[in-house]
Scaffold this active site. Structure first.
Site, PDB file in Angstrom:
ATOM      1  N   HIS A  55       0.656  -1.327   0.010  1.00 12.76           N
ATOM      2  CA  HIS A  55      -0.448  -0.065   0.025  1.00 12.76           C
ATOM      3  C   HIS A  55       0.208   1.486   0.027  1.00 12.76           C
ATOM      4  O   HIS A  55       0.753   1.890   1.108  1.00 12.76           O
ATOM      5  CB  HIS A  55      -0.602  -0.359   1.250  1.00 12.76           C
ATOM      6  CG  HIS A  55      -2.254   0.646   1.220  1.00 12.76           C
ATOM      7  ND1 HIS A  55      -2.272   2.382   1.401  1.00 12.76           N
ATOM      8  CD2 HIS A  55      -2.923   0.725   0.642  1.00 12.76           C
ATOM      9  CE1 HIS A  55      -3.936   3.022   1.540  1.00 12.76           C
ATOM     10  NE2 HIS A  55      -3.366   2.266   0.937  1.00 12.76           N
ATOM     11  N   ILE A  61       2.028   4.665   1.829  1.00  9.31           N
ATOM     12  CA  ILE A  61       0.830   5.106   2.307  1.00  9.31           C
ATOM     13  C   ILE A  61       0.320   4.858   3.459  1.00  9.31           C
ATOM     14  O   ILE A  61      -0.459   3.513   3.296  1.00  9.31           O
ATOM     15  CB  ILE A  61       0.150   6.237   1.127  1.00  9.31           C
ATOM     16  CG1 ILE A  61      -0.292   7.007   0.209  1.00  9.31           C
ATOM     17  CG2 ILE A  61      -1.265   6.962   1.990  1.00  9.31           C
ATOM     18  CD1 ILE A  61      -0.506   6.810  -1.273  1.00  9.31           C
ATOM     19  N   GLY A  64      -5.555   4.293   5.801  1.00 10.73           N
ATOM     20  CA  GLY A  64      -7.122   4.659   6.653  1.00 10.73           C
ATOM     21  C   GLY A  64      -7.291   4.123   7.751  1.00 10.73           C
ATOM     22  O   GLY A  64      -7.447   4.141   8.676  1.00 10.73           O
ATOM     23  N   VAL A  65      -8.068   3.012   7.032  1.00 10.01           N
ATOM     24  CA  VAL A  65      -8.374   2.239   8.149  1.00 10.01           C
ATOM     25  C   VAL A  65      -7.836   1.745   9.390  1.00 10.01           C
ATOM     26  O   VAL A  65      -8.033   1.663  10.321  1.00 10.01           O
ATOM     27  CB  VAL A  65      -9.306   0.437   7.580  1.00 10.01           C
ATOM     28  CG1 VAL A  65      -9.606   0.877   6.720  1.00 10.01           C
ATOM     29  CG2 VAL A  65      -7.815   0.404   6.611  1.00 10.01           C
ATOM     30  N   GLU A  69      -7.830   2.429  13.110  1.00 12.10           N
ATOM     31  CA  GLU A  69      -7.361   1.158  13.935  1.00 12.10           C
ATOM     32  C   GLU A  69      -6.469   1.773  15.294  1.00 12.10           C
ATOM     33  O   GLU A  69      -6.601   1.458  16.558  1.00 12.10           O
ATOM     34  CB  GLU A  69      -7.029   0.542  13.605  1.00 12.10           C
ATOM     35  CG  GLU A  69      -6.524  -0.919  14.123  1.00 12.10           C
ATOM     36  CD  GLU A  69      -7.437  -1.363  15.102  1.00 12.10           C
ATOM     37  OE1 GLU A  69      -7.026  -2.085  16.287  1.00 12.10           O
ATOM     38  OE2 GLU A  69      -8.649  -1.533  14.804  1.00 12.10           O
TER      39      GLU A  69
END
Length: 159
Positions: A55, A61, A64-65, A69
């Site tokens: 990723h 990057i 976002g998840v 978390e």
């Protein structure tokens, strides 16, 4: 733990509270803690993070998840630092009004803050935000439930 503000928790103290471990432990230090109310902490984002392999290989990057978390884990610390919740798990049950405003990349220090806004029985909500270099990168509201494995076992045995 008492309800007094603690100045800091290092990674070993965090591991005494959270059940998460590598590669899923996403809080490196807690710099302020008011059990059951608020926590401030950070995650040092390094190029060695496993998720950067996919990723994205050409432009790493932080997903976002995983930022969400990390915020949820900081919230877990806030709840699990209460003596009454020792041995419990805090389960992430939802997120509302989440916004991602900037990318988080290797070398960043993800500065996080979570403040409990509502608690009713074993469920609650918290306001969460993350910054890099003082700039807001993510904000939202996380919801959670406190799960006590021993209580679930006794319900099964009684039923």
């Amino acid at each position: 733990m008492s309800t007094a503000t603690l100045s800091t928790l290092d990674i070993n103290q965090i591991k005494e509270i959270l059940p998460h471990r590598y590669p899923f432990l996403l809080v490196d230090r807690v710099t302020e803690l008011v059990p059951g109310a608020k926590a401030v902490g950070y995650k040092n984002v390094t190029a060695n993070e496993e998720f950067f392999n996919g990723h994205f290989p050409v432009k790493p990057i932080m997903p976002g998840v995983l930022i969400v978390e990390a915020l949820a884990q900081l919230g877990c610390i806030t709840i699990l630092a209460l003596e009454a919740n020792k041995g419990a798990l805090v389960l992430f049950t939802g997120i509302e009004n989440c916004k991602f405003r900037q990318m988080v990349v290797p070398g960043d220090r993800l500065e996080m803050e979570v403040e409990l806004t509502k608690m009713r029985g074993p469920v609650g909500k918290a306001r969460a935000m993350a910054k890099v270099d003082g700039k807001l990168v993510t904000e939202g509201e996380v919801s959670f439930a406190v799960y006590r494995p021993e209580a679930a076992k006794s319900q099964i045995n009684e039923g």
